[in-house]
Design a protein around this motif. Structure first.
Motif, PDB file in Angstrom:
ATOM      1  N   ILE A  82       0.864  -1.174   0.000  1.00  0.00           N
ATOM      2  CA  ILE A  82       0.000   0.000   0.000  1.00  0.00           C
ATOM      3  C   ILE A  82       0.900   1.224   0.000  1.00  0.00           C
ATOM      4  N   ASP A  83       0.740   2.083  -0.996  1.00  0.00           N
ATOM      5  CA  ASP A  83       1.478   3.337  -1.069  1.00  0.00           C
ATOM      6  C   ASP A  83       0.465   4.469  -0.958  1.00  0.00           C
ATOM      7  N   THR A  84       0.667   5.337   0.040  1.00  0.00           N
ATOM      8  CA  THR A  84      -0.245   6.434   0.305  1.00  0.00           C
ATOM      9  C   THR A  84       0.499   7.749   0.118  1.00  0.00           C
ATOM     10  N   HIS A  85      -0.177   8.712  -0.529  1.00  0.00           N
ATOM     11  CA  HIS A  85       0.431  10.009  -0.834  1.00  0.00           C
ATOM     12  C   HIS A  85      -0.450  11.110  -0.247  1.00  0.00           C
ATOM     13  N   CYS A  86       0.138  11.919   0.627  1.00  0.00           N
ATOM     14  CA  CYS A  86      -0.609  12.974   1.310  1.00  0.00           C
ATOM     15  C   CYS A  86       0.154  14.297   1.217  1.00  0.00           C
ATOM     16  N   SER A  87      -0.501  15.359   1.670  1.00  0.00           N
ATOM     17  CA  SER A  87       0.125  16.671   1.737  1.00  0.00           C
ATOM     18  C   SER A  87      -0.257  17.322   3.057  1.00  0.00           C
ATOM     19  N   PHE A  88       0.758  17.732   3.832  1.00  0.00           N
ATOM     20  CA  PHE A  88       0.532  18.410   5.099  1.00  0.00           C
ATOM     21  C   PHE A  88       1.206  19.769   5.040  1.00  0.00           C
ATOM     22  N   ASN A  89       0.395  20.811   5.192  1.00  0.00           N
ATOM     23  CA  ASN A  89       0.915  22.181   5.111  1.00  0.00           C
ATOM     24  C   ASN A  89       1.711  22.410   3.836  1.00  0.00           C
ATOM     25  N   GLY A  90       1.207  21.866   2.734  1.00  0.00           N
ATOM     26  CA  GLY A  90       1.851  22.045   1.441  1.00  0.00           C
ATOM     27  C   GLY A  90       3.080  21.189   1.208  1.00  0.00           C
ATOM     28  N   ALA A  95       3.694   7.148   2.605  1.00  0.00           N
ATOM     29  CA  ALA A  95       3.852   5.944   3.422  1.00  0.00           C
ATOM     30  C   ALA A  95       3.840   4.744   2.490  1.00  0.00           C
ATOM     31  N   HIS A  96       4.690   3.785   2.806  1.00  0.00           N
ATOM     32  CA  HIS A  96       4.762   2.535   2.036  1.00  0.00           C
ATOM     33  C   HIS A  96       4.595   1.397   3.032  1.00  0.00           C
ATOM     34  N   ALA A  97       3.621   0.529   2.790  1.00  0.00           N
ATOM     35  CA  ALA A  97       3.366  -0.595   3.696  1.00  0.00           C
ATOM     36  C   ALA A  97       3.430  -1.897   2.923  1.00  0.00           C
ATOM     37  N   VAL A  98       4.009  -2.894   3.565  1.00  0.00           N
ATOM     38  CA  VAL A  98       4.041  -4.252   3.022  1.00  0.00           C
ATOM     39  C   VAL A  98       3.318  -5.118   4.041  1.00  0.00           C
ATOM     40  N   VAL A  99       2.269  -5.806   3.593  1.00  0.00           N
ATOM     41  CA  VAL A  99       1.451  -6.631   4.461  1.00  0.00           C
ATOM     42  C   VAL A  99       1.580  -8.079   4.017  1.00  0.00           C
ATOM     43  N   SER A 100       1.854  -8.969   4.973  1.00  0.00           N
ATOM     44  CA  SER A 100       1.925 -10.397   4.664  1.00  0.00           C
ATOM     45  C   SER A 100       1.198 -11.180   5.749  1.00  0.00           C
ATOM     46  N   GLY A 101       0.858 -12.405   5.437  1.00  0.00           N
ATOM     47  CA  GLY A 101       0.192 -13.262   6.402  1.00  0.00           C
ATOM     48  C   GLY A 101      -1.274 -13.403   6.085  1.00  0.00           C
ATOM     49  N   SER A 102      -2.038 -13.754   7.095  1.00  0.00           N
ATOM     50  CA  SER A 102      -3.458 -14.018   6.945  1.00  0.00           C
ATOM     51  C   SER A 102      -4.257 -13.183   7.936  1.00  0.00           C
ATOM     52  N   PHE A 103      -5.337 -12.585   7.459  1.00  0.00           N
ATOM     53  CA  PHE A 103      -6.201 -11.815   8.346  1.00  0.00           C
ATOM     54  C   PHE A 103      -7.170 -12.723   9.100  1.00  0.00           C
ATOM     55  N   ASP A 104      -6.972 -14.050   8.965  1.00  0.00           N
ATOM     56  CA  ASP A 104      -7.719 -15.030   9.754  1.00  0.00           C
ATOM     57  C   ASP A 104      -6.928 -15.519  10.953  1.00  0.00           C
ATOM     58  N   ALA A 106      -2.802 -14.598  11.537  1.00  0.00           N
ATOM     59  CA  ALA A 106      -1.654 -13.758  11.905  1.00  0.00           C
ATOM     60  C   ALA A 106      -1.180 -12.985  10.684  1.00  0.00           C
ATOM     61  N   TYR A 107      -0.809 -11.728  10.895  1.00  0.00           N
ATOM     62  CA  TYR A 107      -0.300 -10.898   9.811  1.00  0.00           C
ATOM     63  C   TYR A 107       0.826 -10.018  10.331  1.00  0.00           C
ATOM     64  N   THR A 108       1.638  -9.541   9.400  1.00  0.00           N
ATOM     65  CA  THR A 108       2.690  -8.575   9.706  1.00  0.00           C
ATOM     66  C   THR A 108       2.588  -7.445   8.701  1.00  0.00           C
ATOM     67  N   MET A 109       2.710  -6.217   9.189  1.00  0.00           N
ATOM     68  CA  MET A 109       2.702  -5.042   8.324  1.00  0.00           C
ATOM     69  C   MET A 109       3.914  -4.197   8.684  1.00  0.00           C
ATOM     70  N   THR A 110       4.711  -3.873   7.681  1.00  0.00           N
ATOM     71  CA  THR A 110       5.847  -2.985   7.873  1.00  0.00           C
ATOM     72  C   THR A 110       5.558  -1.694   7.132  1.00  0.00           C
ATOM     73  N   VAL A 111       5.625  -0.579   7.848  1.00  0.00           N
ATOM     74  CA  VAL A 111       5.292   0.728   7.280  1.00  0.00           C
ATOM     75  C   VAL A 111       6.506   1.635   7.368  1.00  0.00           C
ATOM     76  N   VAL A 121       9.975   7.462   9.630  1.00  0.00           N
ATOM     77  CA  VAL A 121       9.597   6.490  10.651  1.00  0.00           C
ATOM     78  C   VAL A 121       9.433   5.120  10.002  1.00  0.00           C
ATOM     79  N   LYS A 122       9.870   4.101  10.721  1.00  0.00           N
ATOM     80  CA  LYS A 122       9.645   2.724  10.282  1.00  0.00           C
ATOM     81  C   LYS A 122       8.925   2.018  11.421  1.00  0.00           C
ATOM     82  N   MET A 123       7.793   1.431  11.101  1.00  0.00           N
ATOM     83  CA  MET A 123       6.952   0.806  12.099  1.00  0.00           C
ATOM     84  C   MET A 123       6.591  -0.608  11.645  1.00  0.00           C
ATOM     85  N   THR A 124       6.582  -1.541  12.585  1.00  0.00           N
ATOM     86  CA  THR A 124       6.153  -2.904  12.306  1.00  0.00           C
ATOM     87  C   THR A 124       4.969  -3.222  13.199  1.00  0.00           C
ATOM     88  N   ILE A 125       3.907  -3.721  12.575  1.00  0.00           N
ATOM     89  CA  ILE A 125       2.701  -4.109  13.297  1.00  0.00           C
ATOM     90  C   ILE A 125       2.497  -5.600  13.072  1.00  0.00           C
TER      91      ILE A 125
END
Length: 169
Positions: A82-90, A95-104, A106-111, A121-125
């Motif tokens: 998932i690639d998201t493109h935003c604008s804050f104060n111009g 953000a770039h996220a890679v999601v793997s696993g199963s939503f039934d 276990a899953y892992t998401m790296t953002v 920022v690099k975040m792992t969920i």
């Protein structure tokens, strides 16, 4: 935790993501969030059903949907990106996220997120389905690491000025 809010806002801001992402299995999920360079991971438990899962996925957090101009979702056998493109104060923010696993089960998401005057920022969920929700839990309950339980739909109602103890008023 402002960085986590910013990254989540970039990733989950517009409700389009909720339509693109598969729904998690209803029940009790353990969700661990780690932000690189920000200390220990934070683990919570979330009791969800289909409606609260969609609400949590489409929550705008600190950033409103109009700030984001696009989201590209690419699905594959291994998961999705998932690639998201935003604008804050111009200023552009992405953000770039890679999601793997199963939503039934276990899953892992790296953002990774940067821009908009935010430091990178690099975040792992990591999410893991535990069981059906326990007795006394209701959909939308989040049990924090310190044991405090909050109900997200009730918090949203209060934030919007509705008194949840007075339905219909």
């Amino acid at each position: 935790m402002p960085l986590m809010g910013a990254a989540l806002g970039l990733l989950f801001g517009p409700s389009a993501f909720a339509a693109d992402a598969p729904a998690r299995k209803a029940g009790l999920w353990e969700v661990k969030t780690a932000i690189e360079g920000q200390g220990r991971p934070v683990t919570v438990q979330q009791c969800i059903d289909a409606a609260t899962d969609q609400m949590l996925q489409s929550s705008a957090g600190p950033f409103a949907a109009p700030l984001c101009t696009g989201r590209d979702v690419t699905k594959s056998d291994a998961g999705m990106t998932i690639d998201t493109h935003c604008s804050f104060n111009g200023k552009a923010a992405n953000a770039h996220a890679v999601v793997s696993g199963s939503f039934d089960s276990a899953y892992t998401m790296t953002v990774t997120a940067e821009g908009g005057a935010l430091p990178p920022v690099k975040m792992t969920i990591e999410g893991k389905w535990l069981s059906a929700c326990a007795a006394g839990q209701q959909a939308g309950d989040v049990i924090m690491a310190n044991g405090v339980k909050v109900n997200i739909p009730e918090l949203q109602k209060r934030a919007l000025g509705a008194d949840p103890s007075q339905p219909g008023k």
